[in-house]
Scaffold this motif. Structure first.
Motif, short mmCIF file in Angstrom:
data_model
loop_
_atom_site.label_atom_id
_atom_site.label_comp_id
_atom_site.label_asym_id
_atom_site.label_seq_id
_atom_site.Cartn_x
_atom_site.Cartn_y
_atom_site.Cartn_z
N ILE A 27 -54.43 -54.09 -3.18
CA ILE A 27 -53.98 -54.99 -2.11
C ILE A 27 -54.74 -54.71 -0.82
CG2 ILE A 27 -51.96 -55.60 -0.70
CD1 ILE A 27 -50.21 -55.04 -3.13
N ASP A 28 -55.09 -53.45 -0.59
CA ASP A 28 -55.80 -53.08 0.63
C ASP A 28 -57.22 -53.63 0.67
OD1 ASP A 28 -55.76 -51.88 3.09
OD2 ASP A 28 -55.73 -49.82 2.36
N GLN A 29 -57.86 -53.75 -0.49
CA GLN A 29 -59.29 -54.06 -0.49
C GLN A 29 -59.69 -55.32 -1.27
OE1 GLN A 29 -61.34 -52.36 1.38
NE2 GLN A 29 -59.84 -50.80 1.98
N LEU A 30 -58.90 -55.72 -2.28
CA LEU A 30 -59.33 -56.83 -3.15
C LEU A 30 -59.07 -58.18 -2.49
CD1 LEU A 30 -60.42 -57.62 -5.97
CD2 LEU A 30 -58.03 -57.78 -6.71
N ARG A 31 -60.08 -59.03 -2.50
CA ARG A 31 -59.95 -60.37 -1.97
C ARG A 31 -59.39 -61.30 -3.05
NH1 ARG A 31 -62.78 -61.59 2.62
NH2 ARG A 31 -62.98 -63.76 1.93
N LEU A 32 -58.36 -62.06 -2.70
CA LEU A 32 -57.80 -63.05 -3.63
C LEU A 32 -58.56 -64.37 -3.48
CD1 LEU A 32 -53.98 -62.46 -3.06
CD2 LEU A 32 -55.26 -61.94 -5.13
N PRO A 33 -59.01 -64.95 -4.57
CA PRO A 33 -59.68 -66.25 -4.47
C PRO A 33 -58.79 -67.26 -3.75
CG PRO A 33 -59.89 -65.34 -6.69
CD PRO A 33 -58.93 -64.46 -5.96
N PHE A 34 -59.39 -68.01 -2.86
CA PHE A 34 -58.74 -69.05 -2.06
C PHE A 34 -57.81 -68.47 -0.99
CE2 PHE A 34 -55.24 -71.96 -1.13
CZ PHE A 34 -55.96 -73.04 -0.63
N ARG A 71 -54.15 -59.79 4.48
CA ARG A 71 -52.74 -59.43 4.53
C ARG A 71 -51.85 -60.63 4.21
NH1 ARG A 71 -54.31 -54.62 3.65
NH2 ARG A 71 -55.04 -53.44 5.44
N ARG A 72 -52.09 -61.75 4.87
CA ARG A 72 -51.24 -62.93 4.67
C ARG A 72 -51.43 -63.52 3.27
NH1 ARG A 72 -53.54 -66.62 8.51
NH2 ARG A 72 -51.78 -68.02 8.20
N GLY A 73 -52.65 -63.44 2.72
CA GLY A 73 -52.88 -63.95 1.37
C GLY A 73 -52.03 -63.23 0.34
N TRP A 74 -52.01 -61.90 0.41
CA TRP A 74 -51.19 -61.13 -0.52
C TRP A 74 -49.70 -61.34 -0.27
CZ3 TRP A 74 -52.18 -58.89 -4.97
CH2 TRP A 74 -53.50 -58.55 -5.28
N MET A 75 -49.31 -61.51 0.99
CA MET A 75 -47.91 -61.80 1.30
C MET A 75 -47.45 -63.07 0.59
SD MET A 75 -47.18 -61.25 5.34
CE MET A 75 -48.17 -60.09 6.27
N LEU A 76 -48.23 -64.13 0.73
CA LEU A 76 -47.82 -65.43 0.18
C LEU A 76 -47.72 -65.39 -1.34
CD1 LEU A 76 -47.14 -68.38 0.76
CD2 LEU A 76 -49.59 -68.91 0.56
N VAL A 77 -48.71 -64.81 -2.01
CA VAL A 77 -48.67 -64.72 -3.47
C VAL A 77 -47.45 -63.93 -3.93
CG1 VAL A 77 -49.86 -63.75 -5.46
CG2 VAL A 77 -51.16 -65.01 -3.75
N SER A 78 -47.15 -62.85 -3.24
CA SER A 78 -45.99 -62.02 -3.61
C SER A 78 -44.68 -62.77 -3.41
CB SER A 78 -45.99 -60.73 -2.78
OG SER A 78 -47.17 -59.98 -2.98
N GLN A 79 -44.57 -63.50 -2.30
CA GLN A 79 -43.34 -64.24 -2.00
C GLN A 79 -43.06 -65.32 -3.05
OE1 GLN A 79 -44.48 -65.40 1.91
NE2 GLN A 79 -43.80 -63.49 2.87
#
Length: 451
Positions: free
Chosen positions: A75-82, A90-98
């Motif tokens: 989560i600290d380093q991997l970029r999520l596509p899109f 930070r916000r990308g991982w938040m949204l996917v988790s929610q």
């Protein structure tokens, strides 16, 4: 922590900063799933006739929160596509988790525990995994979004939102289950995850440019040490930056004392967490109704927790973090003795209110102080991984031990169980005192000696 003296107006004004206000809603999103796979779930299972021994084993679902450090480097380093491109890391991982949490809660609402207990366990595990991932992203955002001077206010608003969510996921879910059904309660909780989704879309991503330079420097140093000079593969570079550097930096900064810090983090909430899984079954077996539990344990307890959190913040400002840590450790251990006394008295609502007030005030204070302390230990270059390490260790021993709580209750009764839980708090008290005395010795050595 910063010791800069502010006026009361300046201190209160910190709570009006947009990013500080945001932490209430992110705290709400983080706090909502916890009870739905913990004490609210145990009440649902007990209401459907699931054995206390089986309920005790459900505590191990919570171990997911305690091992999130294993995937925090991703989560600290991997970029999520899109998602990373559009929202930031930070916000990308938040949204996917929610979104994952909401899907899991809808799934739980569609399952009958009497017929598919294993399916309930797997869905609870999925919700816990997504929730733990959200915690990693939110904790990193909280520490990175504002300077250290505002971390107290950020933590306070986060805890406030977290507790409001726990009130809704605790008392609210019990009220809905009593009036309608457990399925309806879990569907409503899934819909409330929209609070986190909306907040995630509205807030702005923190600036990572400064901390990235520090991380790049440490990564280059350890690439040369471990791999030698020259070009290296991207996977090796990523592993050193994401996994090696956060832990190396923490141990370099703290030396051998780092091990003592990690032990302390692991045992501080041992007494509190070990008894938590049995709280709702205890109230039900004692003879309280779900409505009484909701009104006293959840609703009244919520306001006691807020008082405790506020008290913890005030004590940290006034006395620093270590003396309040001692007080919190003592209070959390002692409140277990009140639970033992309640087990002997029986379903007395006045006694329940007394026990709940003591338990929630002490827990709220201790938790607020501990969050402030752990935040001060994390380097902003590696906030997600280092804070995940701290928060994982904070709950892992208690979650593991609590898995055996149903066996102890069935064998020896509730009163003896709560006495054991109180004794588990003694090591945290002793280490808190040691930290405070160590800091006093260090402070004394730094003072100029009279000529």
């Amino acid at each position: 922590m910063s010791q800069q003296q502010l006026t009361w107006g300046q201190a209160l004004g910190a709570y009006l900063k947009p990013r500080v206000l945001t932490m209430f809603f992110l705290g709400f999103s983080a706090g909502l799933p916890l009870l739905l796979v913990f004490s609210t779930l145990t009440a649902w299972l007990r209401d459907f006739g699931v054995s206390r021994t089986a309920i005790g084993f459900f505590a191990w679902v919570g171990i997911t929160f305690s091992i999130k450090v294993l995937w925090a480097p991703i989560i600290d380093q991997l970029r999520l596509p899109f998602f990373t491109d559009k929202l930031g890391k930070r916000r990308g991982w938040m949204l996917v988790s929610q979104v994952g949490i909401a899907i899991g809660l809808v799934g739980m609402a569609s399952v009958n525990p009497q017929q598919s207990l294993m399916e309930v366990a797997l869905l609870a595990l999925w919700v816990a995994f997504c929730s733990a991932s959200q915690d990693v992203a939110i904790d990193a955002y909280r520490i990175e979004a504002m300077d250290e001077d505002y971390q107290g206010a950020m933590a306070a608003n986060y805890v406030f939102g977290y507790r409001v969510a726990m009130l809704i996921a605790g008392a609210g879910a019990l009220f809905i289950a009593d009036a309608f059904s457990w399925s309806g309660a879990y569907l409503m909780m899934a819909a409330l995850m929209g609070v986190g989704v909306i907040t995630c879309l509205v807030v702005s991503e923190p600036d990572h440019s400064k901390v990235n330079k520090e991380a790049d420097k440490l990564q280059s140093e350890w690439e040369e040490r471990l791999l030698g000079k020259g070009e290296h593969g991207r996977l090796k570079q990523w592993f050193i930056r994401a996994v090696v550097c956060p832990f190396v930096e923490f141990f370099q900064r703290n030396g051998r004392f780092a091990l003592v810090l990690l032990v302390f983090i692991g045992i501080f909430r041992l007494s509190d967490i070990a008894m938590g899984i049995m709280a709702n079954p205890f109230y039900l077996d004692l003879g309280f109704t779900k409505t009484e539990i909701a009104e006293i344990s959840k609703l009244f307890g919520f306001f006691c927790t807020i008082i405790g959190s506020f008290l913890g913040g005030v004590l940290v400002v006034r006395y620093g973090v270590l003396r309040p840590l001692i007080l919190g450790a003592v209070m959390v251990a002692c409140t277990n003795l009140l639970f033992a006394q309640l087990a002997l008295i029986g379903p007395d609502k006045a006694w329940l209110a007394l026990v709940i007030s003591a338990d929630n005030i002490s827990g709220g204070m201790a938790n607020a102080v501990l969050v402030a302390y752990l935040s001060s230990l994390a380097n902003k270059a590696y906030t997600a991984t280092q804070y995940a390490l701290f928060s994982s260790l904070m709950t892992l021993p208690g979650k593991f031990i609590s898995g055996f709580s149903g066996i102890v209750v069935d064998a020896q009764g509730y009163a003896q169980f709560f006495i054991y839980a109180a004794l588990m708090g003694l090591p945290a008290i002793f280490l808190s005192i040691y930290f405070w005395r160590r800091e006093r010795r260090g402070w004394s050595e730094e003072q100029p000696q009279p000529g």
